[in-house]
Design an enzyme around this catalytic site. Structure first.
Site, PDB file in Angstrom:
ATOM      1  N   THR A  23       0.816  -1.224   0.000  1.00 16.84           N
ATOM      2  CA  THR A  23       0.000   0.000   0.000  1.00 16.84           C
ATOM      3  C   THR A  23       0.845   1.267   0.000  1.00 16.84           C
ATOM      4  O   THR A  23       0.517   2.251  -0.670  1.00 16.84           O
ATOM      5  CB  THR A  23      -0.914  -0.012   1.255  1.00 16.84           C
ATOM      6  OG1 THR A  23      -1.797  -1.125   1.136  1.00 16.84           O
ATOM      7  CG2 THR A  23      -1.719   1.259   1.390  1.00 16.84           C
ATOM      8  N   ASP A  52       1.560  -6.444  -4.571  1.00 17.92           N
ATOM      9  CA  ASP A  52       0.688  -6.462  -3.398  1.00 17.92           C
ATOM     10  C   ASP A  52       1.204  -7.662  -2.611  1.00 17.92           C
ATOM     11  O   ASP A  52       1.398  -8.744  -3.193  1.00 17.92           O
ATOM     12  CB  ASP A  52      -0.767  -6.695  -3.857  1.00 17.92           C
ATOM     13  CG  ASP A  52      -1.743  -6.670  -2.697  1.00 17.92           C
ATOM     14  OD1 ASP A  52      -1.519  -7.409  -1.715  1.00 17.92           O
ATOM     15  OD2 ASP A  52      -2.715  -5.914  -2.765  1.00 17.92           O
ATOM     16  N   SER A  53       1.452  -7.510  -1.317  1.00 16.88           N
ATOM     17  CA  SER A  53       2.159  -8.593  -0.607  1.00 16.88           C
ATOM     18  C   SER A  53       1.330  -9.862  -0.507  1.00 16.88           C
ATOM     19  O   SER A  53       1.844 -10.906  -0.104  1.00 16.88           O
ATOM     20  CB  SER A  53       2.643  -8.133   0.762  1.00 16.88           C
ATOM     21  OG  SER A  53       1.598  -8.112   1.690  1.00 16.88           O
ATOM     22  N   THR A  71       1.422  -4.838   4.104  1.00 21.94           N
ATOM     23  CA  THR A  71       1.219  -5.322   5.475  1.00 21.94           C
ATOM     24  C   THR A  71       0.660  -6.749   5.519  1.00 21.94           C
ATOM     25  O   THR A  71       0.859  -7.455   6.501  1.00 21.94           O
ATOM     26  CB  THR A  71       0.255  -4.398   6.262  1.00 21.94           C
ATOM     27  OG1 THR A  71      -1.000  -4.350   5.578  1.00 21.94           O
ATOM     28  CG2 THR A  71       0.827  -3.011   6.414  1.00 21.94           C
ATOM     29  N   ASP A  72      -0.026  -7.159   4.450  1.00 26.35           N
ATOM     30  CA  ASP A  72      -0.754  -8.436   4.531  1.00 26.35           C
ATOM     31  C   ASP A  72       0.148  -9.611   4.904  1.00 26.35           C
ATOM     32  O   ASP A  72      -0.220 -10.434   5.733  1.00 26.35           O
ATOM     33  CB  ASP A  72      -1.451  -8.741   3.196  1.00 26.35           C
ATOM     34  CG  ASP A  72      -2.673  -7.865   2.979  1.00 26.35           C
ATOM     35  OD1 ASP A  72      -3.101  -7.196   3.944  1.00 26.35           O
ATOM     36  OD2 ASP A  72      -3.205  -7.839   1.858  1.00 26.35           O
ATOM     37  N   GLN A 107      -3.450 -21.604  18.439  1.00 24.48           N
ATOM     38  CA  GLN A 107      -4.308 -20.612  17.783  1.00 24.48           C
ATOM     39  C   GLN A 107      -4.402 -19.339  18.627  1.00 24.48           C
ATOM     40  O   GLN A 107      -4.817 -18.294  18.128  1.00 24.48           O
ATOM     41  CB  GLN A 107      -5.715 -21.180  17.591  1.00 24.48           C
ATOM     42  CG  GLN A 107      -5.760 -22.294  16.582  1.00 24.48           C
ATOM     43  CD  GLN A 107      -7.145 -22.902  16.424  1.00 24.48           C
ATOM     44  OE1 GLN A 107      -8.132 -22.372  16.922  1.00 24.48           O
ATOM     45  NE2 GLN A 107      -7.218 -24.010  15.723  1.00 24.48           N
ATOM     46  N   CYS A 108      -4.059 -19.457  19.915  1.00 29.33           N
ATOM     47  CA  CYS A 108      -4.104 -18.269  20.782  1.00 29.33           C
ATOM     48  C   CYS A 108      -2.914 -17.378  20.445  1.00 29.33           C
ATOM     49  O   CYS A 108      -1.833 -17.865  20.127  1.00 29.33           O
ATOM     50  CB  CYS A 108      -3.995 -18.662  22.245  1.00 29.33           C
ATOM     51  SG  CYS A 108      -5.307 -19.754  22.769  1.00 29.33           S
TER      52      CYS A 108
HETATM   53  N1  ASP Z   1      -2.726  -5.598   0.245  1.00 31.17           N
HETATM   54  C1  ASP Z   1      -1.682  -4.722   0.729  1.00 31.17           C
HETATM   55  C2  ASP Z   1      -0.383  -5.491   0.738  1.00 31.17           C
HETATM   56  O1  ASP Z   1      -0.157  -6.271   1.603  1.00 31.17           O
HETATM   57  C3  ASP Z   1      -2.019  -4.220   2.079  1.00 31.17           C
HETATM   58  C4  ASP Z   1      -1.003  -3.272   2.678  1.00 31.17           C
HETATM   59  O2  ASP Z   1       0.064  -3.010   2.186  1.00 31.17           O
HETATM   60  O3  ASP Z   1      -1.315  -2.756   3.765  1.00 31.17           O
HETATM   61  O4  ASP Z   1       0.418  -5.314  -0.149  1.00 31.17           O
END
Ligand code: ASP
Length: 342
Positions: free
Chosen positions: A17, A62-63, A94-95, A278-279
């Site tokens: 992003t 896009d990650s 971030t993904d 999972q916690c």
């Molecule tokens: N879909 C984006 C990614 O991971 C989300 C982000 O960057 O926050 O590339």
């Protein structure tokens, strides 16, 4: 008058992003776009900021599209320039950022300089962006602080990369490190918890980039009533390693004989089955309950307090090194990069 040489930081842009531009298809990575935006940020020219070189890692993503092949490209980029810069900032979506920070932590053997991964929830070109604060903080840390680790800086906190997880899809504090305290915080000052930072490797150690081959690994999140045949299916060859995301302290449906038999068969075929909880907080203890002991007796090993992301990356790493299943199991349960508390 003495002239101070500015510190040098390499910014490797992988996508995400932070550098995205609007396209007919929604926000998408756009080659060259981020460098143009960075050139317009006056703070980056300030004398207290490091000298920055931006390089786009081939194929901005896009990650959600990241793969071990891309992790290797990022690691090689650092390997190639390691002697020329004081630190590294990786811009990333971030993904899957926590997977990449975990993978890099294992791949970069003998790392003696900071590698700070960051990104943003709102693109840099937007007014309310969080990218500016994340980027400026990451640059400061990479340039000025002796943190010889792969870290994740986001929402004013510096986390150990192989302890991080994405916990918020929309908030500015998108990441947490549930089982290990932050390595640092940015407030009025940037404060690094030096006692938590891993020691630098001995002087003269050369960075070695350990590539990942193509081991076949998987992850399976248990749920009440999971059919044994689902487990049996995933454990079929060519699977070599499985992260089993189990309940609580690592328990599973041990009353299901078929389920336990599937685990036993997999383990006998040398599939390395690692139990993670999972916690978010706490650690796996396969001794505590009968349901956990049966998993252990079937050949499942404990992932202790590792995140599922770190366990998966560690399987990739160890299985890529051509070790026997016995050795992979042993190293999985050892602390290699600060990813687990033994
Ligand atoms: N879909 C984006 C990614 O991971 C989300 C982000 O960057 O926050 O590339």
């Amino acid at each position: 008058m003495a002239t101070m040489t500015r510190r040098r930081v390499l910014v490797a842009h992988t996508g995400g992003t932070i550098g995205m531009a609007r396209s007919g298809d929604g926000w998408a990575p756009s080659p060259g776009h981020l460098s143009k935006l960075l050139a317009e940020i006056p703070e980056l020219q300030a004398p207290e900021m490091p000298e920055v070189t931006v390089r786009e890692v081939e194929g901005l993503l896009d990650s959600a599209d990241m793969s071990p092949r891309h992790w290797l490209r990022i690691a090689r980029e650092i390997g190639r320039w390691v002697d020329d810069y004081d630190g590294f900032v990786i811009l990333h979506g971030t993904d899957t950022m926590a997977y990449t920070t975990s993978a890099l932590a294992f791949m970069l053997e003998g790392l003696s300089k900071p590698v700070v991964v960051t990104g943003s929830q709102i693109p840099l070109q937007q007014t309310r962006t969080d990218a500016r604060a994340n980027l400026i903080g990451a640059l400061h840390i990479a340039a000025e602080f002796p943190v010889p680790e792969v870290c994740l800086f986001f929402g004013q906190r510096l986390l150990r990369g192989c302890r991080a997880v994405k916990v918020n899809a929309v908030g500015f504090e998108a990441f947490d490190s549930p089982n290990f305290p932050p390595l640092g915080r940015a407030g009025v000052d940037i404060r690094i918890e030096e006692r938590l930072v891993r020691p630098a490797p001995p002087e003269g150690t050369r960075l070695h980039v350990q590539g990942f081959g193509e081991p076949v690994v998987g992850a399976l999140r248990l749920f009440p009533g999971i059919p044994a045949k689902v487990l049996r299916n995933i454990l079929r060859p060519p699977l070599q390693g499985l992260v089993l995301e189990a309940f609580g302290v690592g328990n599973g449906p041990a009353g299901d004989r078929e389920f336990i038999a599937a685990l036993e068969e997999g383990a006998r075929r040398d599939v390395v089955i690692v139990d993670c909880s999972q916690c978010l907080r706490g650690r796996v203890d396969l001794e505590r309950y009968a349901t956990g002991r049966k998993l252990r007796d079937a050949g499942v090993i404990s992932g202790f307090d590792m995140t599922a992301e770190a366990a998966l990356a560690k399987l990739f790493y160890l299985l890529s090194r051509g070790l026997s299943a016995k050795d992979v199991r042993r190293h999985m349960q050892e602390d290699l990069r600060g990813e687990l508390t033994p």
